[in-house]
Design a protein around this motif. Structure first.
Motif, PDB file in Angstrom:
ATOM      1  N   LEU A   1     -10.387  25.565 -11.031  1.00  0.00           N
ATOM      2  CA  LEU A   1     -11.412  26.401 -11.649  1.00  0.00           C
ATOM      3  C   LEU A   1     -11.243  27.884 -11.314  1.00  0.00           C
ATOM      4  N   ASN A   2     -10.303  28.194 -10.441  1.00  0.00           N
ATOM      5  CA  ASN A   2     -10.070  29.587 -10.087  1.00  0.00           C
ATOM      6  C   ASN A   2      -9.594  30.413 -11.280  1.00  0.00           C
ATOM      7  N   VAL A   3      -9.047  29.750 -12.288  1.00  0.00           N
ATOM      8  CA  VAL A   3      -8.685  30.467 -13.523  1.00  0.00           C
ATOM      9  C   VAL A   3      -9.922  31.128 -14.115  1.00  0.00           C
ATOM     10  N   LEU A   4     -11.020  30.377 -14.171  1.00  0.00           N
ATOM     11  CA  LEU A   4     -12.269  30.929 -14.695  1.00  0.00           C
ATOM     12  C   LEU A   4     -12.804  32.029 -13.793  1.00  0.00           C
ATOM     13  N   ILE A   5     -12.675  31.826 -12.488  1.00  0.00           N
ATOM     14  CA  ILE A   5     -13.155  32.839 -11.553  1.00  0.00           C
ATOM     15  C   ILE A   5     -12.376  34.137 -11.730  1.00  0.00           C
ATOM     16  N   LEU A   6     -11.066  34.032 -11.824  1.00  0.00           N
ATOM     17  CA  LEU A   6     -10.225  35.224 -11.997  1.00  0.00           C
ATOM     18  C   LEU A   6     -10.525  35.928 -13.315  1.00  0.00           C
ATOM     19  N   SER A   7     -10.768  35.136 -14.355  1.00  0.00           N
ATOM     20  CA  SER A   7     -11.092  35.721 -15.652  1.00  0.00           C
ATOM     21  C   SER A   7     -12.393  36.504 -15.571  1.00  0.00           C
ATOM     22  N   ASN A   8     -13.416  35.892 -14.969  1.00  0.00           N
ATOM     23  CA  ASN A   8     -14.689  36.583 -14.789  1.00  0.00           C
ATOM     24  C   ASN A   8     -14.564  37.777 -13.854  1.00  0.00           C
ATOM     25  N   LEU A   9     -13.761  37.604 -12.811  1.00  0.00           N
ATOM     26  CA  LEU A   9     -13.575  38.681 -11.843  1.00  0.00           C
ATOM     27  C   LEU A   9     -12.980  39.907 -12.529  1.00  0.00           C
ATOM     28  N   GLY A  10     -12.054  39.685 -13.454  1.00  0.00           N
ATOM     29  CA  GLY A  10     -11.460  40.800 -14.183  1.00  0.00           C
ATOM     30  C   GLY A  10     -12.505  41.587 -14.954  1.00  0.00           C
ATOM     31  N   ILE A  11     -13.411  40.892 -15.628  1.00  0.00           N
ATOM     32  CA  ILE A  11     -14.461  41.568 -16.387  1.00  0.00           C
ATOM     33  C   ILE A  11     -15.425  42.292 -15.449  1.00  0.00           C
ATOM     34  N   VAL A  12     -15.776  41.638 -14.348  1.00  0.00           N
ATOM     35  CA  VAL A  12     -16.675  42.261 -13.373  1.00  0.00           C
ATOM     36  C   VAL A  12     -16.040  43.536 -12.819  1.00  0.00           C
TER      37      VAL A  12
ATOM     38  N   LEU B   1      -6.807  39.436 -14.234  1.00  0.00           N
ATOM     39  CA  LEU B   1      -6.577  38.727 -15.492  1.00  0.00           C
ATOM     40  C   LEU B   1      -5.110  38.326 -15.653  1.00  0.00           C
ATOM     41  N   ASN B   2      -4.206  39.129 -15.101  1.00  0.00           N
ATOM     42  CA  ASN B   2      -2.788  38.730 -15.117  1.00  0.00           C
ATOM     43  C   ASN B   2      -2.569  37.467 -14.289  1.00  0.00           C
ATOM     44  N   LYS B   3      -3.262  37.382 -13.158  1.00  0.00           N
ATOM     45  CA  LYS B   3      -3.171  36.175 -12.330  1.00  0.00           C
ATOM     46  C   LYS B   3      -3.742  34.971 -13.067  1.00  0.00           C
ATOM     47  N   ALA B   4      -4.877  35.178 -13.735  1.00  0.00           N
ATOM     48  CA  ALA B   4      -5.485  34.089 -14.499  1.00  0.00           C
ATOM     49  C   ALA B   4      -4.554  33.629 -15.618  1.00  0.00           C
ATOM     50  N   HIS B   5      -3.915  34.581 -16.269  1.00  0.00           N
ATOM     51  CA  HIS B   5      -2.985  34.241 -17.356  1.00  0.00           C
ATOM     52  C   HIS B   5      -1.772  33.482 -16.821  1.00  0.00           C
TER      53      HIS B   5
ATOM     54  N   ARG C   1      -2.097  29.538 -21.727  1.00  0.00           N
ATOM     55  CA  ARG C   1      -2.595  29.211 -23.063  1.00  0.00           C
ATOM     56  C   ARG C   1      -4.115  29.340 -23.173  1.00  0.00           C
ATOM     57  N   SER C   2      -4.726  29.955 -22.185  1.00  0.00           N
ATOM     58  CA  SER C   2      -6.176  30.136 -22.215  1.00  0.00           C
ATOM     59  C   SER C   2      -6.546  31.293 -23.145  1.00  0.00           C
ATOM     60  N   VAL C   3      -7.242  30.974 -24.225  1.00  0.00           N
ATOM     61  CA  VAL C   3      -7.677  31.995 -25.173  1.00  0.00           C
ATOM     62  C   VAL C   3      -8.698  32.933 -24.531  1.00  0.00           C
ATOM     63  N   THR C   4      -9.575  32.384 -23.693  1.00  0.00           N
ATOM     64  CA  THR C   4     -10.580  33.214 -23.028  1.00  0.00           C
ATOM     65  C   THR C   4      -9.929  34.272 -22.155  1.00  0.00           C
ATOM     66  N   VAL C   5      -8.935  33.868 -21.374  1.00  0.00           N
ATOM     67  CA  VAL C   5      -8.239  34.820 -20.500  1.00  0.00           C
ATOM     68  C   VAL C   5      -7.531  35.887 -21.331  1.00  0.00           C
ATOM     69  N   LEU C   6      -6.824  35.458 -22.361  1.00  0.00           N
ATOM     70  CA  LEU C   6      -6.114  36.412 -23.214  1.00  0.00           C
ATOM     71  C   LEU C   6      -7.078  37.379 -23.891  1.00  0.00           C
ATOM     72  N   SER C   7      -8.202  36.852 -24.348  1.00  0.00           N
ATOM     73  CA  SER C   7      -9.185  37.696 -25.018  1.00  0.00           C
ATOM     74  C   SER C   7      -9.771  38.728 -24.062  1.00  0.00           C
TER      75      SER C   7
ATOM     76  N   SER D   1      -4.118  34.459 -31.847  1.00  0.00           N
ATOM     77  CA  SER D   1      -4.041  33.953 -33.221  1.00  0.00           C
ATOM     78  C   SER D   1      -3.116  32.757 -33.321  1.00  0.00           C
ATOM     79  N   SER D   2      -2.021  32.800 -32.560  1.00  0.00           N
ATOM     80  CA  SER D   2      -1.074  31.678 -32.570  1.00  0.00           C
ATOM     81  C   SER D   2      -1.656  30.443 -31.901  1.00  0.00           C
ATOM     82  N   LEU D   3      -2.436  30.667 -30.841  1.00  0.00           N
ATOM     83  CA  LEU D   3      -3.013  29.548 -30.096  1.00  0.00           C
ATOM     84  C   LEU D   3      -4.247  28.973 -30.791  1.00  0.00           C
ATOM     85  N   ASP D   4      -5.008  29.834 -31.448  1.00  0.00           N
ATOM     86  CA  ASP D   4      -6.252  29.417 -32.102  1.00  0.00           C
ATOM     87  C   ASP D   4      -6.295  30.056 -33.487  1.00  0.00           C
TER      88      ASP D   4
END
Length: 273
Positions: A70-81, A95-99, A104-110, A133-136
């Motif tokens: 679940l640290n992927v989600l934490i890192l993604s949120n941490l980037g926005i914070v 966000l680079n770490k999360a990626h 293939r996480s669209v949320t992280v890429l977005s 776009s390629s992933l979704d």
């Protein structure tokens, strides 16, 4: 910027929810109570836009359980914070770490694309939007951004392809119509652009879009239609200096030179106010 903040508590709840037993299902390890509590506190801080506290809780959660998926989600949120704290480099690093953990996480890429765009790194952000776009294939937001950024970069082929795809997926979306209107205007296909602006104006009757359609009419020599749009646009926003520029051009085409000069002066005055 917080539109892609994931509610991690929801993810944790889903992971811990009981599911039908399967003989081949691996055992799911229990999450440490400290980890869950930190995520709950982070969610509350994020909801309250208390970015300093949110960052502290997210960093503590990462250090308390560094191997948790679940640290992927934490890192993604941490980037926005971190972005909201003005720490652009740290945000991008998170966000680079999360990626790296979830390529293939669209949320992280977005989230990463949005931050890159806010940092003025449009060309790199556009790579992420194209990847989304390629992933979704149904992601209209990513297609829209890819179409608009590609157009800005002079890549009309990619912009046209994304515009067509958006029509196929969501023809009535305002983003679909804005992208197509922008592409057709940029490539001087004035007649084709007008119906898209008309659809946009049905949902967003703003002075900007009245002005954009007025330009199409001006380029086609349809002066009465252009005049009507400029007038309506000014009724919505009397301080829109672009509309005065368009009306100056219109008056010049009508050989009303004094009126054209008056509108030009007014447009310049509005711009410097």
């Amino acid at each position: 910027m917080n539109k892609n903040l994931s509610y991690i508590a929801f993810a944790i709840t889903a992971l811990l929810s009981p599911s039908p037993a399967r003989a081949d299902a691996p055992n799911t390890p229990d999450l440490p109570q400290e980890y869950i509590e930190l995520m709950g506190k982070a969610d509350i801080a994020i909801a309250d836009k208390n970015w300093d506290e949110a960052e502290q809780y997210l960093l503590q959660a990462l250090s308390s359980n560094p191997d948790n998926p679940l640290n992927v989600l934490i890192l993604s949120n941490l980037g926005i914070v971190q972005y909201n704290l003005g720490r652009d480099s740290l945000a991008l690093n998170s966000l680079n770490k999360a990626h790296y953990l979830a390529p293939r996480s669209v949320t992280v890429l977005s989230n990463r694309a949005d931050i890159l765009l806010a940092m003025g790194r449009d060309s790199i952000a556009n790579i992420d939007y194209a990847a989304i776009s390629s992933l979704d294939s149904s992601n209209i937001e990513a297609r829209y951004m890819n179409a608009m950024l590609s157009l800005r970069q002079g890549d009309t082929l990619t912009s046209r392809q994304q515009c067509q795809a958006m029509i196929d997926i969501a023809a009535d979306s305002i983003q679909t119509n804005i992208a197509n209107a922008s592409y057709l205007s940029a490539t001087e296909q004035w007649e084709k652009a007008i119906p898209f602006y008309t659809k946009i104006l049905a949902k967003d009757p703003s002075s900007h879009f009245y002005g954009a359609r007025a330009v199409c009419y001006l380029m086609l020599g349809r002066l009465n239609d252009a005049s009507a749009d400029i007038t309506t646009g000014l009724e919505h926003n009397p301080t829109d200096n672009e509309l005065y520029l368009y009306r100056a051009y219109l008056n010049k085409m009508r050989y009303m030179h004094d009126d054209a000069l008056d509108d030009l002066r007014r447009a310049l005055n509005q711009k410097h106010q």
